[in-house]
Structure formats: structure tokens, C-alpha cells
Write an enzyme that holds these catalytic residues in place. Structure first.
Site, PDB file in Angstrom:
ATOM      1  N   ARG A   1       0.831  -1.205   0.000  1.00  0.00           N
ATOM      2  CA  ARG A   1       0.000   0.000   0.000  1.00  0.00           C
ATOM      3  C   ARG A   1       0.863   1.252   0.000  1.00  0.00           C
ATOM      4  O   ARG A   1       1.865   1.323   0.696  1.00  0.00           O
ATOM      5  CB  ARG A   1      -0.904   0.019   1.242  1.00  0.00           C
ATOM      6  CG  ARG A   1      -1.772   1.264   1.344  1.00  0.00           C
ATOM      7  CD  ARG A   1      -2.579   1.270   2.640  1.00  0.00           C
ATOM      8  NE  ARG A   1      -1.737   1.285   3.826  1.00  0.00           N
ATOM      9  CZ  ARG A   1      -1.131   2.371   4.310  1.00  0.00           C
ATOM     10  NH1 ARG A   1      -1.251   3.533   3.696  1.00  0.00           N
ATOM     11  NH2 ARG A   1      -0.392   2.303   5.388  1.00  0.00           N
ATOM     12  N   CYS A   2       0.449   2.241  -0.798  1.00  0.00           N
ATOM     13  CA  CYS A   2       1.058   3.572  -0.781  1.00  0.00           C
ATOM     14  C   CYS A   2      -0.025   4.557  -0.379  1.00  0.00           C
ATOM     15  O   CYS A   2      -1.128   4.529  -0.926  1.00  0.00           O
ATOM     16  CB  CYS A   2       1.603   3.943  -2.156  1.00  0.00           C
ATOM     17  SG  CYS A   2       3.014   2.952  -2.662  1.00  0.00           S
ATOM     18  N   SER A   3       0.278   5.427   0.569  1.00  0.00           N
ATOM     19  CA  SER A   3      -0.723   6.373   1.074  1.00  0.00           C
ATOM     20  C   SER A   3      -1.118   7.417   0.049  1.00  0.00           C
ATOM     21  O   SER A   3      -2.226   7.946   0.092  1.00  0.00           O
ATOM     22  CB  SER A   3      -0.196   7.082   2.325  1.00  0.00           C
ATOM     23  OG  SER A   3       0.107   6.140   3.325  1.00  0.00           O
ATOM     24  N   THR A   4      -0.213   7.752  -0.872  1.00  0.00           N
ATOM     25  CA  THR A   4      -0.529   8.746  -1.908  1.00  0.00           C
ATOM     26  C   THR A   4      -0.232   8.157  -3.273  1.00  0.00           C
ATOM     27  O   THR A   4       0.562   7.216  -3.404  1.00  0.00           O
ATOM     28  CB  THR A   4       0.315  10.028  -1.734  1.00  0.00           C
ATOM     29  OG1 THR A   4       1.696   9.721  -1.989  1.00  0.00           O
ATOM     30  CG2 THR A   4       0.168  10.613  -0.339  1.00  0.00           C
TER      31      THR A   4
ATOM     32  N   GLN B   1       3.518   8.224  -4.322  1.00  0.00           N
ATOM     33  CA  GLN B   1       4.509   7.315  -3.745  1.00  0.00           C
ATOM     34  C   GLN B   1       4.770   6.137  -4.667  1.00  0.00           C
ATOM     35  O   GLN B   1       3.874   5.673  -5.377  1.00  0.00           O
ATOM     36  CB  GLN B   1       4.039   6.806  -2.380  1.00  0.00           C
ATOM     37  CG  GLN B   1       4.129   7.838  -1.288  1.00  0.00           C
ATOM     38  CD  GLN B   1       3.631   7.288   0.050  1.00  0.00           C
ATOM     39  OE1 GLN B   1       2.690   6.510   0.097  1.00  0.00           O
ATOM     40  NE2 GLN B   1       4.270   7.707   1.115  1.00  0.00           N
TER      41      GLN B   1
END
Length: 197
Positions: free
Chosen positions: A9-12, A15
Site C-alpha cells: 500500500r502507498c498512502s498517496t 509514492q
């Protein structure tokens, strides 16, 4: 031994998930078995990749996560995900170590990592709020610039209105997260609270 299924998972959307993918590859997860969420925080359970990864595992399989904070950022969420997987006969591997709730040491380490992930998320929120308060006091916080220009927003609304594009496709076309898409559509009366979703 069952299959290895990965979750990252990437928060943005900005990323890069390459480091997480490489970690999962080193841990033995085939590239086509990695489920990814981009632009979604660990505090949200509404994540397509997080739905797909557990759905892809069967009893005897292992769900592999590069770091615990990629899975979730709250103690209740992590415990719920871990316990649900174990109850289904699926192992949860965190950076190579398998979570076993029957083993007191494994359970303790898992719980400690979970508390640290939640603590880190809380610290980040606190620092962000403090930084915004300082910037606001200095007159430097004027609000966020929209991620999409007025023209892009109009185009997004038109594309959605045709019914030819899913939300996921719009996210990819405009390189923004789900929340941004819904915000634009809500303002135009086409979102979840308005017209067709």
C-alpha cells in the site's frame, strides 16, 4: 505448502511501491500475486487491494505484507484482519515472520508492532496538525491547491456521465485517489450522494 499472496500500500498516488514490491519478491511472492492500493491510507478499511488480497487466499496459503503499517494503522483493524485470516486457515507473514496467535511470543510481537504502527500514525497526525496551526498563524496556510484543474474536473464529470468509465479507470486516467474522484463528482451532483455513482 500453499500459495504466497502479497499486499502492498502507498498512502498517496505519488509514492512509488517499488521497494515494497521488491521486498515481497524477495520473500517469494510472484509479481502477479501482489495486490496494491495507491492513494489510500492505512486508517481506511475501504481499500480494493485489501479486499482482493484476502479474497485470493485459501486455507494453507500465506498473505505476505512487507510491513505491518502497510496492512493497517489501528490496533482493532490489524487484530481483526489477522484473526480473520487465521480463523480461515490462512497464515499472515509480516516481513518474513508468520503471525501465530497460539504462540505467546508471536502474539506479543504482533501486538507490539500493531501498537507502534498506530502510535506512528497518531504522531504523524499530531505533527501535521501542529505544522498547519503554525503555518496558519503565520498566514502561510491558504488551503490546499486542488489536485485537478477546473478543466480537468469538468472533463472528469463528463467522462463519468457517459457511464463508460469506472471510478478505478477515472483514478488511473487522472492519477488521483478515489476520494478526489468522489469529491469532484459530489460537487457536480454525480457522486454517491447525488446522481449515478
Amino acid at each position: 505448502m500453499g500459495e504466497l499472496i502479497g499486499y502492498a500500500r502507498c498512502s498517496t498516488v505519488e509514492q512509488d511501491p517499488t521497494a515494497q514490491r521488491e521486498t515481497l519478491t524477495v520473500l517469494g511472492v510472484p509479481d502477479d500475486r501482489i495486490h496494491l492500493d495507491k492513494g489510500l491510507t492505512g486508517t481506511s478499511r475501504a481499500r480494493p487491494g485489501l479486499d482482493q488480497a484476502p479474497a485470493a487466499v485459501r486455507p494453507g496459503d500465506t498473505l505476505v505484507v512487507p510491513r505491518l503499517d502497510r496492512l493497517a494503522r489501528s490496533v482493532p483493524d490489524v487484530r481483526d484482519i489477522g484473526d480473520t485470516l487465521v480463523a480461515r486457515g490462512v497464515r499472515l507473514s509480516l516481513v518474513g515472520g508468520v503471525y501465530d496467535p497460539a504462540d505467546p511470543m508471536s502474539k506479543m510481537v504482533f501486538n507490539m508492532l500493531t501498537v507502534f504502527a498506530e502510535f506512528e500514525a497518531d504522531l504523524l497526525k499530531t505533527r501535521t496538525r501542529e505544522g498547519m496551526a503554525v503555518a496558519r498563524a503565520r498566514g502561510k496556510l491558504k488551503g490546499r491547491r486542488p489536485k485537478l484543474s477546473a478543466r480537468q474536473q469538468a472533463e472528469l464529470v463528463c467522462m463519468h456521465a457517459t457511464g463508460d468509465y469506472t471510478i478505478a479507470e477515472l483514478m488511473e486516467v487522472f492519477s488521483v485517489g478515489r476520494a478526489t474522484i468522489y469529491r469532484v463528482l459530489d460537487r457536480a451532483g454525480q457522486g454517491r450522494t447525488g446522481g449515478a455513482a
